[in-house]
Design an enzyme around this catalytic site. Sequence first.
Site, PDB file in Angstrom:
ATOM      1  N   ASP A   1       7.750  41.790 -14.573  1.00 59.72           N
ATOM      2  CA  ASP A   1       6.678  40.939 -15.075  1.00 59.72           C
ATOM      3  C   ASP A   1       6.501  41.134 -16.576  1.00 59.72           C
ATOM      4  O   ASP A   1       7.143  41.996 -17.176  1.00 59.72           O
ATOM      5  CB  ASP A   1       5.371  41.251 -14.331  1.00 59.72           C
ATOM      6  CG  ASP A   1       4.816  42.621 -14.692  1.00 59.72           C
ATOM      7  OD1 ASP A   1       5.600  43.600 -14.760  1.00 59.72           O
ATOM      8  OD2 ASP A   1       3.600  42.734 -14.926  1.00 59.72           O
TER       9      ASP A   1
ATOM     10  N   GLU B   1       6.093  44.511 -17.844  1.00 57.73           N
ATOM     11  CA  GLU B   1       7.282  45.372 -17.757  1.00 57.73           C
ATOM     12  C   GLU B   1       7.161  46.443 -16.684  1.00 57.73           C
ATOM     13  O   GLU B   1       7.730  47.526 -16.816  1.00 57.73           O
ATOM     14  CB  GLU B   1       7.554  46.050 -19.122  1.00 57.73           C
ATOM     15  CG  GLU B   1       7.334  45.159 -20.306  1.00 57.73           C
ATOM     16  CD  GLU B   1       7.872  45.717 -21.611  1.00 57.73           C
ATOM     17  OE1 GLU B   1       7.188  46.556 -22.194  1.00 57.73           O
ATOM     18  OE2 GLU B   1       8.958  45.314 -22.027  1.00 57.73           O
ATOM     19  N   GLU B   2       6.415  46.157 -15.646  1.00 52.36           N
ATOM     20  CA  GLU B   2       6.137  47.192 -14.647  1.00 52.36           C
ATOM     21  C   GLU B   2       6.568  46.834 -13.233  1.00 52.36           C
ATOM     22  O   GLU B   2       7.011  47.711 -12.489  1.00 52.36           O
ATOM     23  CB  GLU B   2       4.629  47.505 -14.638  1.00 52.36           C
ATOM     24  CG  GLU B   2       4.173  48.140 -15.938  1.00 52.36           C
ATOM     25  CD  GLU B   2       2.678  48.288 -16.043  1.00 52.36           C
ATOM     26  OE1 GLU B   2       2.200  49.125 -16.826  1.00 52.36           O
ATOM     27  OE2 GLU B   2       1.949  47.545 -15.355  1.00 52.36           O
TER      28      GLU B   2
ATOM     29  N   GLU C   1      -3.410  46.881 -30.178  1.00 55.41           N
ATOM     30  CA  GLU C   1      -3.136  46.316 -28.857  1.00 55.41           C
ATOM     31  C   GLU C   1      -4.400  46.326 -27.993  1.00 55.41           C
ATOM     32  O   GLU C   1      -4.739  45.361 -27.324  1.00 55.41           O
ATOM     33  CB  GLU C   1      -2.028  47.135 -28.190  1.00 55.41           C
ATOM     34  CG  GLU C   1      -1.632  46.654 -26.814  1.00 55.41           C
ATOM     35  CD  GLU C   1      -0.568  47.568 -26.194  1.00 55.41           C
ATOM     36  OE1 GLU C   1      -0.921  48.696 -25.756  1.00 55.41           O
ATOM     37  OE2 GLU C   1       0.624  47.173 -26.184  1.00 55.41           O
TER      38      GLU C   1
ATOM     39  N   TRP D   1      14.627  50.996 -18.994  1.00 60.05           N
ATOM     40  CA  TRP D   1      13.530  50.048 -19.239  1.00 60.05           C
ATOM     41  C   TRP D   1      13.357  49.152 -18.016  1.00 60.05           C
ATOM     42  O   TRP D   1      14.261  49.106 -17.169  1.00 60.05           O
ATOM     43  CB  TRP D   1      13.805  49.189 -20.491  1.00 60.05           C
ATOM     44  CG  TRP D   1      12.528  48.734 -21.143  1.00 60.05           C
ATOM     45  CD1 TRP D   1      12.003  47.467 -21.150  1.00 60.05           C
ATOM     46  CD2 TRP D   1      11.603  49.555 -21.849  1.00 60.05           C
ATOM     47  NE1 TRP D   1      10.809  47.468 -21.840  1.00 60.05           N
ATOM     48  CE2 TRP D   1      10.541  48.734 -22.267  1.00 60.05           C
ATOM     49  CE3 TRP D   1      11.556  50.916 -22.164  1.00 60.05           C
ATOM     50  CZ2 TRP D   1       9.432  49.217 -22.979  1.00 60.05           C
ATOM     51  CZ3 TRP D   1      10.467  51.401 -22.872  1.00 60.05           C
ATOM     52  CH2 TRP D   1       9.415  50.556 -23.278  1.00 60.05           C
TER      53      TRP D   1
HETATM   54  C1  NOJ Z   1       5.861  50.488 -21.396  1.00 59.03           C
HETATM   55  C2  NOJ Z   1       5.518  49.036 -21.250  1.00 59.03           C
HETATM   56  O1  NOJ Z   1       5.679  48.411 -22.493  1.00 59.03           O
HETATM   57  C3  NOJ Z   1       4.117  48.849 -20.752  1.00 59.03           C
HETATM   58  O2  NOJ Z   1       3.853  47.482 -20.537  1.00 59.03           O
HETATM   59  C4  NOJ Z   1       3.928  49.605 -19.492  1.00 59.03           C
HETATM   60  O3  NOJ Z   1       2.613  49.464 -19.043  1.00 59.03           O
HETATM   61  C5  NOJ Z   1       4.267  51.059 -19.691  1.00 59.03           C
HETATM   62  N1  NOJ Z   1       5.629  51.184 -20.179  1.00 59.03           N
HETATM   63  C6  NOJ Z   1       4.083  51.864 -18.432  1.00 59.03           C
HETATM   64  O4  NOJ Z   1       4.983  51.395 -17.431  1.00 59.03           O
HETATM   65  C1  NOJ Z   2       3.743  46.230 -23.703  1.00 63.16           C
HETATM   66  C2  NOJ Z   2       3.344  44.943 -23.082  1.00 63.16           C
HETATM   67  O1  NOJ Z   2       3.010  45.181 -21.744  1.00 63.16           O
HETATM   68  C3  NOJ Z   2       4.467  43.942 -23.172  1.00 63.16           C
HETATM   69  O2  NOJ Z   2       4.035  42.709 -22.659  1.00 63.16           O
HETATM   70  C4  NOJ Z   2       4.904  43.751 -24.601  1.00 63.16           C
HETATM   71  O3  NOJ Z   2       6.018  42.907 -24.638  1.00 63.16           O
HETATM   72  C5  NOJ Z   2       5.240  45.080 -25.245  1.00 63.16           C
HETATM   73  N1  NOJ Z   2       4.204  46.052 -25.032  1.00 63.16           N
HETATM   74  C6  NOJ Z   2       5.480  44.921 -26.752  1.00 63.16           C
HETATM   75  O4  NOJ Z   2       4.330  44.437 -27.371  1.00 63.16           O
END
Ligand code: NOJ
Ligand code: NOJ
Length: 571
Positions: A194, A197-198, A422, A138
Amino acid sequence: MRRFILSAIGLCASVSLGTSVDTYIATEGPIAKAGMLANIGPDGSKSSGAYPGVVIASPSTTDPDYLYTWVRDSSLVFKALIDQYTSGEDTTLRSLIDEFVTAESNIQQVTNPSGTVSTGGLGEPKFMINETAFTGAWGRPQRDGPALRSTAIITYANWLLANNNASYVTETLWPIIKLDLDYVMNNWNQSTFDLWEEIDSSSFFTTAVQHRALREGSALATAIGQTSVVSGYDTQAANVLCFLQSYWNPTSSYITANTGGGRSGIDANTVLASIHTFDVDAGCDAVTFQPCSDVALSNLKVYADSFRSIYSINNGLTGDEAVATGRYPEDVYQGGNPWYLTTFAVAEQLYDALTGWANQGSIAVTETSLAFFQQFNSTIVTGTYPSSSTTYTSLVTAIKAFADGFIVTDATYTPSNGGLAEQFSKTNGTPVSAVDLTWSYASAVTVFARRAGQNPASWGAANLIVPSVCEPYSGPTVAVTFNVNATTVYGENIYLTGSVSALTDWSTTTALLMSSADYPIWSITVDLPADTGIQYKYIRIYNGDVTWESDPNNSITTPSGGSEILNDTWR
Ligand code: NOJ
Ligand code: NOJ
């Protein structure tokens, strides 16, 4: 007047914007609140299996699987609920809030891939809904979590203090809050993934919420006599505020969301930061990027405009008309569509701004915010317009309508059952990605509250001074020499990487090259934070190919002073 479909109530009409938003809110408000509660264990109707007080991100289990609990989502959701409880709007929430506090204090103690509670584990972004660790790959750590969690719990603590329950605050809440705030104090200048999560770099949202948490944490500590932490929190809060200024991009007039990542940096990250650090007592302060500050308004225009041409559902909408917005224009996740919560966030910043202008009795138009205001008045010039002026009145009317337009946008693409996923499709507006996203519901609840003039308690953003010199935090360090016995072939080198920034945060591309002067012993000496648990591995790089040592990671706890020599053998 723009035509829109208010599908939540089955209405397809061209009616007055204000009335239709009122109608949508009357229907969607209770749905959103119920949608939040349905996703909280143990009794939420869509969160079966979640432990008490655990917030699931969404009941979706495939594409995407969101049946986990994220510290960020949970903390933002509970901040909204705690605001409802402490304002007296919903007095039934107390036991749920207590369950959240217990759940989070359990989660803090769970050893996870980011570490233990004392070696970085607080930066872990997501857990299983039975409060055990998620051990898959992750984007970690994500350092906004501890800040957002402490902000939510501090809000509750402040209310308890004002209501004669100081002992519960000191004995039960403070130890939980302190763990998070110490983590923020000690790690704010380490790189972080960030909020999306990227990207692993520094991130405006994270820095902004860290700053807020340290400020209100210091105030709470003072109020309950925990004075030993105050100077540390204050010193670092000032340094964080200093660093926060560096995200502003004066040439392009927006806030660059991340220091890494190779994108434009235009990102809902910045809008979310402004609304989640809104302080009703701080006016239009630019240092903390308050919603009505010239920098935040300029940024908001650049952000919203970046989606005008890339989503076909926005076609034909121009000038001062609201649009659907997403995380950032380059986004491709789940198709790269608009998000409900980011579109609501634009409205929320604008309602917060309207509150700020009303409180100060004027609107200031500066060189920086001129382009924002020209959307509503093409001939406006810089200056301060008092609330008695016709310019003020017409701007406020137009900006309220603009804000309402973003609610109408989400309303238009809300399905008839009121469910908020979402995302919604950029081409036809149908819901996309995770259904019943708890954070989407929370974003509806907060924007509706701000529109109704319900504002969260102040956190101390008023009149802060940015120090003239930013000091990155560095506690004491110790010199650690890493020796590893490793046989290599010609052209192959051994590098060191590990869990702290001095060891490149597990990077393979910037890992530290070791010296082979005493081959087959490879060696390097690094200054590492003292008295800290650290994990590391050696890697081999040959023709660009990376080979990791076998698991598990090597661990050390650095001494509190002096130096240390480690003699390892490649595994
Ligand atoms: C899962 C993350 O929750 C999401 O924010 C991200 O865009 C995708 N992975 C792709 O990296
Ligand atoms: C992906 C989003 O990018 C992230 O900000 C969020 O925490 C997770 N999904 C779960 O909702």
